[in-house]
Scaffold this motif. Structure first.
Motif, short mmCIF file in Angstrom:
data_model
loop_
_atom_site.label_atom_id
_atom_site.label_comp_id
_atom_site.label_asym_id
_atom_site.label_seq_id
_atom_site.Cartn_x
_atom_site.Cartn_y
_atom_site.Cartn_z
N UNK A 1 0.83 -1.20 0.00
CA UNK A 1 0.00 0.00 0.00
C UNK A 1 0.87 1.26 0.00
N UNK A 2 1.95 1.23 0.77
CA UNK A 2 2.85 2.39 0.83
C UNK A 2 3.45 2.67 -0.55
N UNK A 3 3.82 1.61 -1.25
CA UNK A 3 4.40 1.77 -2.58
C UNK A 3 3.34 2.26 -3.57
N UNK A 4 2.10 1.71 -3.44
CA UNK A 4 1.02 2.08 -4.36
C UNK A 4 0.66 3.55 -4.23
N UNK A 5 0.64 4.07 -2.98
CA UNK A 5 0.24 5.46 -2.75
C UNK A 5 1.44 6.41 -2.63
N UNK A 6 2.65 5.82 -2.71
CA UNK A 6 3.87 6.62 -2.62
C UNK A 6 3.93 7.40 -1.30
N UNK A 7 3.68 6.67 -0.21
CA UNK A 7 3.74 7.27 1.13
C UNK A 7 4.57 6.35 2.02
N UNK A 8 4.80 6.78 3.23
CA UNK A 8 5.56 5.97 4.19
C UNK A 8 4.67 4.87 4.77
N UNK A 9 5.32 3.82 5.29
CA UNK A 9 4.57 2.75 5.95
C UNK A 9 3.88 3.28 7.20
N UNK A 10 4.45 4.28 7.83
CA UNK A 10 3.83 4.85 9.02
C UNK A 10 2.46 5.45 8.69
N UNK A 11 2.38 6.14 7.54
CA UNK A 11 1.10 6.72 7.12
C UNK A 11 0.08 5.60 6.87
N UNK A 12 0.50 4.55 6.20
CA UNK A 12 -0.39 3.42 5.92
C UNK A 12 -0.83 2.75 7.22
N UNK A 13 0.11 2.60 8.15
CA UNK A 13 -0.21 1.97 9.43
C UNK A 13 -1.27 2.76 10.18
N UNK A 14 -1.17 4.09 10.16
CA UNK A 14 -2.17 4.93 10.83
C UNK A 14 -3.54 4.77 10.18
N UNK A 15 -3.59 4.66 8.85
CA UNK A 15 -4.85 4.47 8.14
C UNK A 15 -5.48 3.14 8.54
N UNK A 16 -4.68 2.08 8.55
CA UNK A 16 -5.20 0.76 8.89
C UNK A 16 -5.66 0.71 10.34
N UNK A 17 -4.95 1.40 11.22
CA UNK A 17 -5.37 1.45 12.62
C UNK A 17 -6.72 2.13 12.76
N UNK A 18 -6.95 3.20 12.01
CA UNK A 18 -8.23 3.90 12.06
C UNK A 18 -9.35 3.04 11.49
N UNK A 19 -9.08 2.31 10.41
CA UNK A 19 -10.08 1.42 9.83
C UNK A 19 -10.43 0.30 10.80
N UNK A 20 -9.42 -0.20 11.52
CA UNK A 20 -9.68 -1.25 12.51
C UNK A 20 -10.52 -0.71 13.66
N UNK A 21 -10.24 0.53 14.10
CA UNK A 21 -11.01 1.15 15.18
C UNK A 21 -12.47 1.33 14.77
N UNK A 22 -12.70 1.59 13.47
CA UNK A 22 -14.07 1.78 12.96
C UNK A 22 -14.78 0.44 12.73
N UNK A 23 -14.04 -0.68 12.89
CA UNK A 23 -14.66 -1.99 12.72
C UNK A 23 -14.75 -2.44 11.28
#
Length: 240
Positions: free
Chosen positions: A38-60
């Protein structure tokens, strides 16, 4: 007219993945690409992707499994069948007159609890509102609501004395994801007085969070007199 600020990369990725899940493009059980992909696909850091996935997990919306990756969550029965009901319509369906009253309304900074529960940014300003909805002369439910003014700035100047907050939000902001939590509580002294109940009477509490394009819109807690309310859902067997 003030230009609408462009979404951040975090918001773009969050909205993109959320849309894929809600639309069914990524069905329950689907394994999301790994963080590095995902980080490579969106050209962002893994930290940014990790924060997104954490928020999606919090939302269920997803489940994160150690060493296996992230998967689209199976919808829970209550969140799959509950709709965002209009309280006024519910009261009028009982052939009773409806009205509501705003008990309090104030602006405040998001607390640490708000930041965690709604995945808000630091220094977010919230509009906090308390209302009571009535069926004829009897209290029907108590409403406690937080509105994210970063997402809904118009709420700062809205006239909630004439339109209930929930109804106003449905007209102003479409929602793309929602979460319900249901529990039973005993009425404390203040809630007992608000709902004309005896102390420690059973109450039904429905908590709801809604998001739009990956950004938290509102948190609301409805408290109903338990003996007068039930949640009924009609559904069909899931396909194999």
């Amino acid at each position: 007219m003030t230009a609408k600020p462009s979404p951040t990369l975090h918001q773009q990725i969050l909205g993109d993945i959320e849309t894929r899940i809600v639309s069914g493009e990524w069905p329950p059980g689907f394994r999301l690409p790994f963080e590095v992909e995902l980080a490579k696909s969106y050209n962002v850091s893994r930290m940014t992707v990790n924060k997104v996935l954490t928020q999606l997990a919090s939302a269920g919306l997803i489940e994160r499994r150690k060493k296996s990756g992230s998967f689209v969550a199976q919808p829970q029965v209550q969140s799959a069948v509950l709709e965002l009901h209009d309280i006024e319509a519910e009261v009028r369906s009982l052939n009773r007159d409806y009205r509501f009253a705003v008990l309090s309304q104030r602006l405040r900074r998001a607390s640490d609890e708000d930041l965690t529960g709604l995945a808000l940014g630091e220094n977010t300003t919230l509009l906090e509102i308390e209302c009571v909805h009535f069926a004829a002369d009897a209290p029907f439910c108590h409403e406690y609501r937080l509105i994210n003014l970063d997402v809904v700035p118009k709420a700062r100047e809205a006239d909630f004395a004439g339109t209930a907050p929930g109804k106003w939000l449905r007209m102003e902001v479409p929602w793309s994801a929602a979460e319900h939590r249901i529990r039973a509580v005993s009425a404390d002294k203040q809630m007992a007085g608000t709902l004309s109940l005896s102390r420690h009477a059973a109450c039904l509490v429905v908590e709801r969070r809604t998001w739009h394009d990956g950004k938290a819109v509102t948190f609301v807690r409805f408290t109903y007199p338990g003996e007068q309310h039930a949640l009924i859902a009609r559904f069909t067997p899931a396909s194999a």
